[in-house]
Scaffold this active site. Structure first.
Site, mmCIF file in Angstrom:
data_model
loop_
_atom_site.group_PDB
_atom_site.id
_atom_site.type_symbol
_atom_site.label_atom_id
_atom_site.label_comp_id
_atom_site.label_asym_id
_atom_site.label_seq_id
_atom_site.Cartn_x
_atom_site.Cartn_y
_atom_site.Cartn_z
ATOM 1 N N CYS A 2 0.835 -1.184 0.000
ATOM 2 C CA CYS A 2 0.000 0.000 0.000
ATOM 3 C C CYS A 2 0.879 1.248 0.000
ATOM 4 O O CYS A 2 1.944 1.276 0.610
ATOM 5 C CB CYS A 2 -0.950 0.081 1.192
ATOM 6 N N ARG A 27 3.811 -0.241 -4.845
ATOM 7 C CA ARG A 27 3.582 -0.785 -3.507
ATOM 8 C C ARG A 27 2.277 -1.563 -3.408
ATOM 9 O O ARG A 27 2.016 -2.241 -2.415
ATOM 10 C CB ARG A 27 3.555 0.347 -2.479
ATOM 11 N N TRP A 74 -2.822 -2.717 -1.658
ATOM 12 C CA TRP A 74 -2.524 -4.142 -1.856
ATOM 13 C C TRP A 74 -3.343 -4.848 -0.790
ATOM 14 O O TRP A 74 -3.058 -4.749 0.399
ATOM 15 C CB TRP A 74 -1.029 -4.392 -1.659
ATOM 16 N N ASN A 100 -1.575 1.956 5.720
ATOM 17 C CA ASN A 100 -0.708 0.911 5.181
ATOM 18 C C ASN A 100 -0.332 0.027 6.357
ATOM 19 O O ASN A 100 0.177 0.520 7.358
ATOM 20 C CB ASN A 100 0.534 1.572 4.562
ATOM 21 N N GLY A 101 -0.605 -1.283 6.263
ATOM 22 C CA GLY A 101 -0.250 -2.184 7.365
ATOM 23 C C GLY A 101 -1.429 -3.022 7.782
ATOM 24 O O GLY A 101 -2.395 -3.186 7.030
ATOM 25 N N GLU A 484 17.251 -17.900 -8.129
ATOM 26 C CA GLU A 484 16.828 -16.541 -8.457
ATOM 27 C C GLU A 484 16.220 -16.496 -9.868
ATOM 28 O O GLU A 484 15.206 -15.827 -10.105
ATOM 29 C CB GLU A 484 18.018 -15.582 -8.314
ATOM 30 N N LYS A 488 12.336 -15.264 -10.852
ATOM 31 C CA LYS A 488 12.044 -14.166 -11.787
ATOM 32 C C LYS A 488 11.009 -14.593 -12.810
ATOM 33 O O LYS A 488 10.081 -13.867 -13.126
ATOM 34 C CB LYS A 488 13.360 -13.762 -12.467
ATOM 35 N N GLU A 491 7.520 -14.901 -11.195
ATOM 36 C CA GLU A 491 6.955 -13.607 -10.824
ATOM 37 C C GLU A 491 6.349 -12.828 -11.982
ATOM 38 O O GLU A 491 5.257 -12.303 -11.864
ATOM 39 C CB GLU A 491 8.075 -12.705 -10.297
ATOM 40 N N HIS A 507 16.575 -37.791 -7.751
ATOM 41 C CA HIS A 507 15.932 -38.250 -6.518
ATOM 42 C C HIS A 507 14.439 -37.939 -6.524
ATOM 43 O O HIS A 507 13.806 -37.916 -5.479
ATOM 44 C CB HIS A 507 16.626 -37.637 -5.302
ATOM 45 N N LYS A 607 5.741 -4.362 -4.112
ATOM 46 C CA LYS A 607 7.187 -4.180 -4.013
ATOM 47 C C LYS A 607 7.688 -4.297 -2.581
ATOM 48 O O LYS A 607 8.708 -4.892 -2.321
ATOM 49 C CB LYS A 607 7.547 -2.806 -4.583
HETATM 50 C C1 F6R Z 1 11.564 -10.657 -6.155
HETATM 51 C C2 F6R Z 1 11.338 -9.671 -5.135
HETATM 52 C C3 F6R Z 1 11.016 -10.134 -3.773
HETATM 53 C C4 F6R Z 1 11.869 -9.359 -2.756
HETATM 54 C C5 F6R Z 1 11.467 -9.732 -1.328
HETATM 55 C C6 F6R Z 1 12.341 -9.039 -0.315
HETATM 56 O O1 F6R Z 1 11.841 -10.083 -7.392
HETATM 57 O O2 F6R Z 1 11.402 -8.502 -5.380
HETATM 58 O O3 F6R Z 1 11.201 -11.508 -3.641
HETATM 59 O O4 F6R Z 1 13.212 -9.666 -2.995
HETATM 60 O O5 F6R Z 1 10.134 -9.384 -1.129
HETATM 61 O O6 F6R Z 1 12.227 -7.655 -0.424
HETATM 62 P P1 F6R Z 1 13.294 -6.686 0.218
HETATM 63 O O7 F6R Z 1 14.577 -6.924 -0.487
HETATM 64 O O8 F6R Z 1 12.757 -5.319 -0.014
HETATM 65 O O9 F6R Z 1 13.393 -7.045 1.670
#
Ligand code: F6R
Length: 612
Positions: A2, A27, A74, A100-101, A484, A488, A491, A507, A607
Site C-alpha cells: 500500500c 507498492r 494491496w 498501510n499495514g 533466483e 524471476k 513472478e 531423486h 514491491k
Molecule cells: C523478487 C522480489 C522479492 C523481494 C522480497 C524481499 O523479485 O522482489 O522476492 O526480494 O520481497 O524484499 P526486500 O529486499 O525489499 O526485503
C-alpha cells in the site's frame, strides 16, 4: 504494501495526490482513492483496479481542495473493490483515513464500535480505525487527542494519513512498523510512503520513526512520541534525481533497471574497494579483526530475491573464510527460536529495508544481543535505522516489482564482505585479494557485454514461450543463481518453474521431465561442471530442451548437451553468479513480454512487503 500520500498547502491537492500515487503504485495496485477537503467538507473518490480508473473517475467527477490524502492498495483484509479501497471516511465525512499495514486487534475494537451503532461498509481493518477516531472525536476530544487515543488502543503495524472535516488545514501522520516520510515544502507539506512520491515538490524530508505522530499544517511540522512529547528531527536532504525513478525511454522499469546494472555494480564495488587501497574500506561499519574474532556464528536472513543473494554470501563466506553460515528466509527464522547471542553476527539483506519479516528477524537478534549488519538499498529505511551497521548498496530506487539491479548489487556486497573478512582473518593473502578485486573491477564491463547480447535472449524467449514447465538447475553457486532465475520467471511470466540442485533431479523431480519441459542449466563452476553436464544429458535423454549458460571458451558444452548455449564472459568461478544471472533476467523479461503480462506490476505482488 500500500502507498500513502498526503498534502496540505495552497495548491490543489488532487493532482498532487494522483501524481504521488503514480510513483507509489509499485507498492500495491488493486484499488486506489483520494479524499480532499474543500474548506467545508471532505469529498472522496475510490476505484477498484489500477490508478487509471481513479484518474478517469476524477476527470468525470472532479473534486477540489488544498488538503488531502491518497492511497493505492494491496489487499489484506477484504478483496479489491471500490468499497474496500481507501480512504475510509466516517459518516458525515468527519474523519478520513488512509492506512498501510495491518491492525491485529481490529476485531475486538470492531465489536465495541458495532455495539455503539457504527455501521461498517467494508471488510477492512482500516475502517475500524476511522470509526475509533470518529468516536473519540464525537466524545469531545480534539482531532489530535482522538488520534493519539486511537493509536494507544490499536495493535499491529501501520502508517496512517488522517484528515478531519473540522480541521481544513491539518494533516496527521502516524507511523509504527510501516514507512512514512514527511516532505517539507515552502508553505506546503507532504506525507508519503516513499520519497519518489514527493520528489517533484521537495528534497527536504523528515523520516518519521515508529510510534511517532506528526501534526502537519502548511507551515508547520510537529512530531510527537507516544508519550505526546515533542521530538526534534533533523531534515534529510535527498540527493538523487527524479529521473532515477522514471523509465528514461525504456519500455518497462524492469528493463531500465536491468540496464542500470553495470553502473550500479561499478559504484557499489568502487565505493568499498577503491583503486588506491589494497583493502576493503568498510568506512564506519564496525567489522574489524576484533569484532570478527568475537563472532562464532553468522546468519544471513532475508526474503525472496534478497535471500537468494544471501545464499551466494553464505557459500562464499564458508568456502573462502571458513566460517559456518546459516541462511534462512526471515519468515522461518523469526519463529524458530534461533540460537543467538552476543557472539552472533546476523546479516540481513533487504532492498526496501521495510520487509516485515526481515525487520522482525533483526529485532529478535538485537533482543538477544547479537550484532546486526544490514545490507540495504533504501536509505533511512526501518532496517537501516535499526541495524548496528549498514552496508548501503548503491542501486537507487528500484521501481519494478521484480528485483533485478538490487540483486546484482547485493551479490556485489557479498563479494566485498567476503573479501574483507577473508583478508582480515588472514584466509587469503594480499596477492589473492588483489586478484579477486581486479577481477571484480571487470564485472561491470562484462555485464555490459552480456546486455549487448540481449537479442539472443529475446530469440530464446520467443522460441520457448509456449513451454509450460521450466526447470533451472545448477550445482554450487550455479544452484544459487538457478533459484533466483526461477523466481524471476514465476513472478513476471506466471510460468511454472522450479529450481533444483542438479544432483537432486534423479531423486524425484526427473519424473516430471518430458519433451514439453525446458531445462535452463547454469554451468559456470569449473570444479563440478562435468557433474552438471551429466545431469543435463540425463534430462536431454528424457526429451527436455536445454539452454545452458556457461563461460566463454567452455568446449565441454556443445550441441550434444545443449539446444541453445548462452555464453557469459570468463571470470573467476566465485564471481560468476552476478554474470550468470543477467541472461536469466532477460529471459524472464522477454518471455513475460511475449505473454503480455504486466511486467512492472505482476499480479498479486507488491514491491514492499510490510505485512508478514
Ligand atoms: C523478487 C522480489 C522479492 C523481494 C522480497 C524481499 O523479485 O522482489 O522476492 O526480494 O520481497 O524484499 P526486500 O529486499 O525489499 O526485503
Amino acid at each position: 504494501m500500500c502507498g500513502i500520500v498526503g498534502y496540505v498547502g495552497k495548491n490543489q491537492a488532487p493532482s498532487i495526490l494522483l501524481n504521488g500515487l503514480e510513483k507509489l503504485e509499485y507498492r500495491g495496485y488493486d484499488s486506489a482513492g483520494i479524499a480532499v477537503h474543500d474548506g467545508v467538507n471532505i469529498n472522496f473518490l475510490k476505484a477498484k483496479g489500477r490508478l487509471e480508473n481513479l484518474k478517469k473517475l476524477y476527470e468525470e467527477n472532479p473534486i477540489t481542495g488544498t488538503l488531502g490524502i491518497g492511497h493505492t492498495r494491496w489487499a489484506t483484509h477484504g478483496a479489491p473493490s471500490d468499497v474496500n479501497a481507501h480512504p475510509h471516511v466516517s459518516d458525515d465525512n468527519i474523519i478520513g483515513v488512509v492506512h498501510n499495514g495491518i491492525i491485529e486487534n481490529y476485531m475486538e475494537i470492531k465489536e465495541e464500535l458495532l455495539a455503539k451503532g457504527y455501521n461498517f461498509k467494508s471488510e477492512t481493518d482500516t475502517e475500524t480505525v476511522t470509526y475509533l477516531i470518529d468516536d473519540n472525536y464525537k466524545n469531545g476530544m480534539s482531532f489530535e487527542d482522538a488520534v493519539f487515543s486511537a493509536v494507544d488502543r490499536i495493535e499491529g503495524a501501520y502508517a496512517f494519513g488522517i484528515i478531519c472535516r473540522d480541521e481544513p488545514g491539518k494533516l496527521i501522520a502516524v507511523r509504527k512498523g510501516a514507512p512514512l516520510i514527511i516532505g517539507k515544502g515552502e508553505g506546503e507539506n507532504f506525507i508519503a510512503s516513499d520519497i519518489p512520491a514527493i520528489l517533484h515538490h521537495t528534497r527536504e524530508v523528515y523520516f518519521l520513526e515508529d510510534n511517532e505522530i506528526a501534526v502537519i499544517t502548511e507551515n508547520t511540522v510537529d512530531i510527537y512520541n507516544k508519550d505526546r512529547q515533542p521530538v526534534h528531527r533533523d531534515i534529510f536532504h535527498v540527493t538523487w534525481d527524479i529521473e532515477a525513478a522514471e523509465k528514461n525511454g525504456f519500455a518497462h522499469f524492469m528493463l531500465k533497471e536491468i540496464h542500470e546494472q553495470p553502473r550500479i555494480v561499478r559504484e557499489t564495488i568502487l565505493k568499498r574497494m577503491p583503486e588506491d587501497k589494497n583493502f576493503v574500506d568498510l568506512d564506519d561499519i564496525k567489522l574489524g579483526k576484533e569484532e570478527l574474532d568475537n563472532i562464532d556464528r553468522i546468519y544471513i536472513v532475508a526474503c525472496g530475491t534478497a535471500y537468494y543473494a544471501g545464499l551466494v554470501g553464505k557459500y562464499l563466506i564458508e568456502k573462502i573464510c571458513r566460517i559456518p553460515v546459516v541462511s534462512d528466509v526471515a519468515s522461518e527464522f523469526r519463529y524458530k527460536d534461533p540460537i543467538l547471542d552476543e557472539r552472533t553476527l546476523l546479516i540481513v539483506v533487504s532492498q526496501s529495508g521495510e520487509t516485515a519479516d526481515t525487520l522482525e528477524a533483526l529485532r529478535i537478534a538485537k533482543k538477544h544481543n547479537a550484532r546486526v549488519l544490514a545490507i540495504v538499498n533504501a536509505v533511512g529505511s526501518s532496517i537501516a535505522r535499526e541495524a548496528d551497521d549498514v552496508f548501503y548498496i548503491l542501486a537507487g530506487p528500484e521501481i519494478a516489482v521484480a528485483s533485478t539491479k538490487a540483486y546484482s548489487a547485493q551479490v556485489a556486497a557479498m563479494y566485498i564482505l567476503t573479501a574483507h573478512i577473508a583478508l582480515t582473518l588472514g584466509k587469503i593473502s594480499e596477492k589473492e585479494f588483489e586478484e579477486i578485486r581486479d577481477e571484480m573491477y571487470q564485472l561491470p564491463s562484462k555485464i555490459e557485454y552480456i546486455l549487448q547480447k540481449e537479442n539472443e535472449e529475446k530469440r530464446l524467449a520467443a522460441k520457448y514461450k509456449d513451454v509450460h514447465n521450466v526447470f533451472y538447475i545448477g550445482r554450487g553457486l550455479d544452484y544459487m543463481v538457478s533459484q533466483e532465475g526461477s523466481l524471476k520467471l514465476k513472478e513476471i511470466a506466471y510460468l511454472h518453474s522450479e529450481a533444483y540442485a542438479a544432483g537432486e533431479l534423479k531423486h524425484g523431480p526427473i519424473a516430471m521431465i518430458d519433451d514439453n519441459s525446458l531445462v535452463i542449466a547454469i554451468a559456470t563452476q569449473n570444479d563440478i561442471i562435468e557433474k552438471t553436464i551429466s545431469n543435463i544429458k540425463e534430462v536431454r535423454a528424457r526429451g527436455a530442451k536445454t539452454i545452458v549458460i556457461t563461460m566463454e571458451g567452455n568446449k565441454m558444452i556443445n550441441s550434444e548437451v545443449a539446444d541453445d548455449i548462452f555464453y557469459i564472459p570468463k571470470t573467476l568461478d566465485i564471481l560468476a553468479p552476478v554474470l550468470a544471472n543477467i541472461p536469466n533476467q532477460l529471459f524472464a523479461y522477454y518471455v513475460a513480454l511475449n505473454l503480455g503480462t504486466d511486467i512492472d506490476k505482476p499480479r498479486n505482488l507488491a514491491k514492499s512487503v510490510t505485512v508478514e
